[in-house]
Write a protein that holds these residues in place. Structure first.
Motif, PDB file in Angstrom:
ATOM      1  N   ASN A  53       0.807  -1.218   0.000  1.00 46.65           N
ATOM      2  CA  ASN A  53       0.000   0.000   0.000  1.00 46.65           C
ATOM      3  C   ASN A  53       0.840   1.268   0.000  1.00 46.65           C
ATOM      4  OD1 ASN A  53      -2.037  -1.841   0.245  1.00 46.65           O
ATOM      5  ND2 ASN A  53      -2.667  -1.243   2.302  1.00 46.65           N
ATOM      6  N   VAL A  54       2.153   1.109   0.009  1.00 52.44           N
ATOM      7  CA  VAL A  54       3.067   2.258  -0.033  1.00 52.44           C
ATOM      8  C   VAL A  54       3.610   2.324  -1.457  1.00 52.44           C
ATOM      9  CG1 VAL A  54       5.064   3.358   1.023  1.00 52.44           C
ATOM     10  CG2 VAL A  54       3.602   1.851   2.394  1.00 52.44           C
ATOM     11  N   LEU A  55       3.061   3.238  -2.242  1.00 54.82           N
ATOM     12  CA  LEU A  55       3.264   3.245  -3.692  1.00 54.82           C
ATOM     13  C   LEU A  55       4.349   4.235  -4.121  1.00 54.82           C
ATOM     14  CD1 LEU A  55      -0.503   3.169  -4.717  1.00 54.82           C
ATOM     15  CD2 LEU A  55       1.029   1.242  -4.284  1.00 54.82           C
ATOM     16  N   TYR A  56       5.079   3.862  -5.184  1.00 55.76           N
ATOM     17  CA  TYR A  56       6.119   4.724  -5.774  1.00 55.76           C
ATOM     18  C   TYR A  56       7.195   5.072  -4.752  1.00 55.76           C
ATOM     19  CZ  TYR A  56       2.109   5.181  -8.870  1.00 55.76           C
ATOM     20  OH  TYR A  56       1.029   4.909  -9.672  1.00 55.76           O
ATOM     21  N   HIS A  57       7.521   4.093  -3.909  1.00 59.73           N
ATOM     22  CA  HIS A  57       8.498   4.332  -2.849  1.00 59.73           C
ATOM     23  C   HIS A  57       9.852   3.786  -3.301  1.00 59.73           C
ATOM     24  CE1 HIS A  57       9.332   4.205   1.772  1.00 59.73           C
ATOM     25  NE2 HIS A  57       9.818   5.276   1.195  1.00 59.73           N
ATOM     26  N   VAL A  77      -5.923   1.545   2.927  1.00 63.04           N
ATOM     27  CA  VAL A  77      -5.209   2.806   3.069  1.00 63.04           C
ATOM     28  C   VAL A  77      -4.002   2.794   2.127  1.00 63.04           C
ATOM     29  CG1 VAL A  77      -3.754   4.136   4.645  1.00 63.04           C
ATOM     30  CG2 VAL A  77      -5.938   3.228   5.435  1.00 63.04           C
ATOM     31  N   GLN A  78      -3.777   3.901   1.436  1.00 60.30           N
ATOM     32  CA  GLN A  78      -2.635   3.972   0.530  1.00 60.30           C
ATOM     33  C   GLN A  78      -1.828   5.243   0.776  1.00 60.30           C
ATOM     34  OE1 GLN A  78      -4.250   3.474  -3.492  1.00 60.30           O
ATOM     35  NE2 GLN A  78      -3.608   1.333  -3.402  1.00 60.30           N
ATOM     36  N   PHE A  79      -0.520   5.090   0.662  1.00 57.29           N
ATOM     37  CA  PHE A  79       0.401   6.210   0.796  1.00 57.29           C
ATOM     38  C   PHE A  79       1.117   6.388  -0.542  1.00 57.29           C
ATOM     39  CE2 PHE A  79      -0.299   4.490   4.961  1.00 57.29           C
ATOM     40  CZ  PHE A  79      -0.393   5.607   5.778  1.00 57.29           C
ATOM     41  N   ILE A  80       0.918   7.542  -1.152  1.00 56.32           N
ATOM     42  CA  ILE A  80       1.616   7.871  -2.397  1.00 56.32           C
ATOM     43  C   ILE A  80       2.911   8.584  -2.025  1.00 56.32           C
ATOM     44  CG2 ILE A  80       1.457   9.015  -4.636  1.00 56.32           C
ATOM     45  CD1 ILE A  80      -0.702   6.897  -4.180  1.00 56.32           C
ATOM     46  N   ASN A  85       5.810  11.345  -8.404  1.00 50.29           N
ATOM     47  CA  ASN A  85       5.738  12.678  -9.008  1.00 50.29           C
ATOM     48  C   ASN A  85       6.387  12.694 -10.391  1.00 50.29           C
ATOM     49  OD1 ASN A  85       4.418  14.042  -6.900  1.00 50.29           O
ATOM     50  ND2 ASN A  85       6.324  14.264  -5.763  1.00 50.29           N
ATOM     51  N   HIS A  86       5.864  13.524 -11.262  1.00 47.80           N
ATOM     52  CA  HIS A  86       6.443  13.733 -12.591  1.00 47.80           C
ATOM     53  C   HIS A  86       6.948  15.164 -12.693  1.00 47.80           C
ATOM     54  CE1 HIS A  86       4.379  10.256 -14.957  1.00 47.80           C
ATOM     55  NE2 HIS A  86       4.512   9.929 -13.688  1.00 47.80           N
ATOM     56  N   LYS A  87       7.934  15.350 -13.548  1.00 50.54           N
ATOM     57  CA  LYS A  87       8.452  16.687 -13.829  1.00 50.54           C
ATOM     58  C   LYS A  87       7.340  17.528 -14.455  1.00 50.54           C
ATOM     59  CE  LYS A  87      12.101  18.864 -16.636  1.00 50.54           C
ATOM     60  NZ  LYS A  87      11.298  19.359 -17.762  1.00 50.54           N
ATOM     61  N   MET A  88       7.122  18.719 -13.929  1.00 47.02           N
ATOM     62  CA  MET A  88       5.999  19.547 -14.382  1.00 47.02           C
ATOM     63  C   MET A  88       6.436  20.879 -14.990  1.00 47.02           C
ATOM     64  SD  MET A  88       3.103  18.927 -11.427  1.00 47.02           S
ATOM     65  CE  MET A  88       4.041  19.753 -10.146  1.00 47.02           C
ATOM     66  N   SER A  89       7.747  21.085 -15.124  1.00 48.40           N
ATOM     67  CA  SER A  89       8.208  22.396 -15.581  1.00 48.40           C
ATOM     68  C   SER A  89       8.185  22.557 -17.102  1.00 48.40           C
ATOM     69  CB  SER A  89       9.630  22.654 -15.068  1.00 48.40           C
ATOM     70  OG  SER A  89      10.499  21.620 -15.501  1.00 48.40           O
ATOM     71  N   ALA A 131      -8.540   5.416   2.462  1.00 48.00           N
ATOM     72  CA  ALA A 131      -8.010   6.784   2.401  1.00 48.00           C
ATOM     73  C   ALA A 131      -6.672   6.788   1.664  1.00 48.00           C
ATOM     74  CB  ALA A 131      -7.848   7.358   3.802  1.00 48.00           C
ATOM     75  N   THR A 132      -6.365   7.902   1.028  1.00 44.08           N
ATOM     76  CA  THR A 132      -5.107   8.080   0.300  1.00 44.08           C
ATOM     77  C   THR A 132      -4.367   9.273   0.881  1.00 44.08           C
ATOM     78  OG1 THR A 132      -6.055   7.160  -1.738  1.00 44.08           O
ATOM     79  CG2 THR A 132      -4.058   8.497  -1.948  1.00 44.08           C
ATOM     80  N   ILE A 133      -3.105   9.056   1.204  1.00 40.74           N
ATOM     81  CA  ILE A 133      -2.262  10.106   1.767  1.00 40.74           C
ATOM     82  C   ILE A 133      -1.213  10.462   0.717  1.00 40.74           C
ATOM     83  CG2 ILE A 133      -0.895  10.826   3.749  1.00 40.74           C
ATOM     84  CD1 ILE A 133      -3.721   9.755   4.458  1.00 40.74           C
ATOM     85  N   MET A 134      -1.168  11.725   0.313  1.00 37.35           N
ATOM     86  CA  MET A 134      -0.257  12.165  -0.732  1.00 37.35           C
ATOM     87  C   MET A 134       1.145  12.419  -0.177  1.00 37.35           C
ATOM     88  SD  MET A 134      -2.120  11.854  -3.344  1.00 37.35           S
ATOM     89  CE  MET A 134      -1.235  12.689  -4.665  1.00 37.35           C
ATOM     90  N   PRO A 135       2.155  12.589  -1.067  1.00 35.50           N
ATOM     91  CA  PRO A 135       3.543  12.687  -0.608  1.00 35.50           C
ATOM     92  C   PRO A 135       3.781  13.861   0.342  1.00 35.50           C
ATOM     93  CG  PRO A 135       3.464  12.351  -2.981  1.00 35.50           C
ATOM     94  CD  PRO A 135       2.062  12.611  -2.543  1.00 35.50           C
ATOM     95  N   GLY A 136       4.626  13.598   1.343  1.00 38.94           N
ATOM     96  CA  GLY A 136       5.099  14.664   2.215  1.00 38.94           C
ATOM     97  C   GLY A 136       4.100  15.180   3.223  1.00 38.94           C
TER      98      GLY A 136
END
Length: 213
Positions: A53-57, A77-80, A85-89, A131-136
């Motif tokens: 459940n701990v994704l992209y870690h 429950v999931q933790f992103i 994250n992707h580059k957004m610039s 529930a989903t918890i976003m990074p940081g």
């Protein structure tokens, strides 16, 4: 000898007849996932495999998921983590570079990716189903996260949040009570003292709880 008995924090399944409840400190192997004593995950499919459940870690990112003591984590429950994250610039967020070949020439510098830091869940937090918890994200002690919430910003101590994105619905107690509870930090007491004073911990007589210190 103490007259009190309590579950061992080193038990994988503190209720052997109910294996869907797991003290996940004892099953997590990733050194970047730090779990406190008595925090449990409830999942009828595979409660021991909380790490799924701990994704992209990704280890090269280096971010940590830190969960305090006496937390209750419901199924799904999931933790992103920051690796999602992707580059957004630039004009496109597509990660061309990860597919190699000539696309590798657009490999960005590591700091081009958004980074929100460690995800930190305080003690005595209840996170509801799905529930989903976003990074940081930082969630304060005593908070409650409603089922299916998507938490995109920090949650204050003893706040109740819900929705997508999750918003504070209300606080569990008045500000002066919250301040005193945080000062008491009962979750840091030794387990013998906690067990001895459970009647005060699970009720709302703050003066009586204060007298236990």
């Amino acid at each position: 000898m103490s007259r009190f008995a309590y579950p061992s924090p080193n038990s994988v399944h503190p209720l052997p007849e109910f294996p869907q409840v797991c003290f996940i400190k004892n099953t997590v192997t990733n050194p970047n996932i730090i779990i406190g004593d008595y925090t449990y995950y409830d999942d009828p499919v595979d409660s021991e495999n909380f790490e799924r459940n701990v994704l992209y870690h990704f280890p090269f990112v280096g971010d940590k998921l830190i969960i305090g003591k006496f937390c209750a984590l419901a199924c799904g429950v999931q933790f992103i983590m920051n690796g999602g994250n992707h580059k957004m610039s630039g004009f496109s967020t597509y990660p061309f570079e990860i597919f190699g070949h000539s696309w590798q020439r657009v490999m960005p510098e590591p700091d081009a990716y958004p980074y929100k830091g460690d995800t930190v869940i305080g003690d005595d937090v209840w996170i509801g189903y799905g529930a989903t918890i976003m990074p940081g994200i930082k969630i304060g002690p005593g908070a409650i996260i409603a089922a299916k919430s998507v938490v995109t910003k920090d949650v204050p101590a003893y706040g109740i949040v819900g929705g997508n994105p999750a918003q504070v619905i209300r606080y569990r107690f008045a500000p002066e009570v919250i301040e005193r509870l945080l000062a008491l930090a009962w979750w840091d007491w030794d387990i013998e003292k906690i067990t001895r004073n459970l009647e005060h911990i699970v009720n709302t007589d703050l003066d009586a709880l204060q007298a236990c210190t």
